[in-house]
Design an enzyme around this catalytic site. Structure first.
Site: not given
Ligand code: UT7
Length: 312
Positions: A114, A239, A269
């Site tokens: 990225c 980004h 993204n």
């Molecule tokens: O471009 C290069 C750099 N990339 C990035 O910068 C991406 C960085 N990361 C992020 O943007 C975020 O971490 C995400 C958007 C990917 C995830 O958000 P988060 O607030 O960090 O959520 P999490 O990964 O801690 O997940 C929270 C919950 C989980 O469920 P449990 O384990 O708490 O029951 C996930 O399984 O959300 C669940 N989850 C979803 N639920 C509904 C993960 N993806 C989804 C989804 N829909 N698509």
């Protein structure tokens, strides 16, 4: 020797097909509400099977060349950032050079995930300021949806395809004031496409935290090291991975929401294409004025990171 490098035009291209959060609800266990709240994304574009990262790049490059007013044969080099090349080799940059029918130039790809477009700008600036070339075409292009596992809700809702480009020129006045790039390979497994799997795997929350910390510090240092107060910064073009990351960084440097270009809601993204796409969308609306102070910054797999501060 030329002293400075100026960004003289931008261009972009998005594939036609729009994929909404609602449509994703029928593919994986997710909701429009979750995606919007956690990322700010509402929709993204998806290239069709016949379109490659070279086709996307070609349309963005033609747009940038047209707006620059230069002859395409004045371009001395093409620096192309991608992690979704059309072929293993020749490079996507060389395939683009051929499609543009530019003969007297050299071209190569940069893969910094990225952060690729910021790396490409850094390299282009150095070639221009060494006097080796007068004009550079810098492109970010990704068909990143080709690397998605459409059954993995953790990743498939986040990404989109597209391309953005800029023409850079030698200049007597700045131009690019500072350019910083960095990397740390010890984070290699937090965001990766393994050669045997061919899908994006990501430890989302770890990437999130490191992105906010790294980019927050980078933005602060970029301004401080160049004696630019945050009130003197006209625009931040970050980004576009997650709106929450962008707003957290803006908070760290006390930048109001009105000074930040955000397109992640419409593009998702798009990896190396995200900054030039966001820049060109705002630029096409006439938002940037001559002389504006603008900062670009990116963070990606590696980890890699970088910032560019310039006067438009
Ligand atoms: O471009 C290069 C750099 N990339 C990035 O910068 C991406 C960085 N990361 C992020 O943007 C975020 O971490 C995400 C958007 C990917 C995830 O958000 P988060 O607030 O960090 O959520 P999490 O990964 O801690 O997940 C929270 C919950 C989980 O469920 P449990 O384990 O708490 O029951 C996930 O399984 O959300 C669940 N989850 C979803 N639920 C509904 C993960 N993806 C989804 C989804 N829909 N698509």
């Amino acid at each position: 020797m030329t002293k400075f490098t100026k960004i003289i035009s931008s261009g972009s291209y998005l594939p036609k097909k729009v994929l909404t959060n609602k449509e994703l609800e029928s593919r994986v266990d997710t909701s429009d509400e979750w995606i919007t709240e956690r990322t700010g994304i509402k929709e993204r574009r998806v290239a069709d099977d016949s379109e490659t990262s070279v086709d996307l790049a070609y349309n963005a490059a033609i747009d940038a060349i047209k707006k620059s007013g230069i002859n395409k044969n004045d371009i001395g080099a093409i620096f192309l950032a991608t992690c979704t090349p059309e072929r293993k080799f020749p490079s996507t940059a060389v395939l683009l050079q051929n499609k543009l029918d530019i003969k007297d130039a050299f071209s190569f790809d940069i893969n910094a995930a990225c952060t690729g477009f910021v790396y490409a700008l850094d390299i282009a600036k150095k070639y221009i300021e060494s006097g080796q070339i007068k004009y550079a075409l810098v492109v970010g292009t990704e068909k990143i949806t080709s690397l998605l596992d459409w059954t993995d809700r953790n990743t498939c809702v986040l990404f989109g395809d597209g391309s953005g480009a800029m023409i850079l020129a030698a200049s007597e006045k700045p131009g690019i004031i500072s350019s910083t790039i960095g990397s740390d390979g010890s984070y290699k497994d937090l965001l990766t496409v393994n050669t045997d799997l061919e899908y994006i795997e990501m430890k989302g929350s770890d990437v999130f935290k490191t992105a906010v910390n790294t980019l927050g510090k980078l933005a602060k240092h970029t301004l401080e090291d160049n004696n630019v107060g945050n009130d003197e910064l006209d625009w931040l073009v970050p980004h576009q991975a997650n709106e929450r990351i962008i707003l957290a960084i803006a908070k760290k440097i006390n930048l109001p929401r009105e000074k930040i270009i955000i397109t992640v809601n419409k593009h998702g993204n798009t990896s190396a294409a995200s900054i030039p796409l966001a820049f060109d969308e705002a630029n096409s609306k006439g938002i940037f004025k001559q002389g504006d102070m603008i900062m670009l910054e990116a963070f990606g797999a590696g980890f890699t990171w970088g910032s560019i501060l310039f006067r438009y």
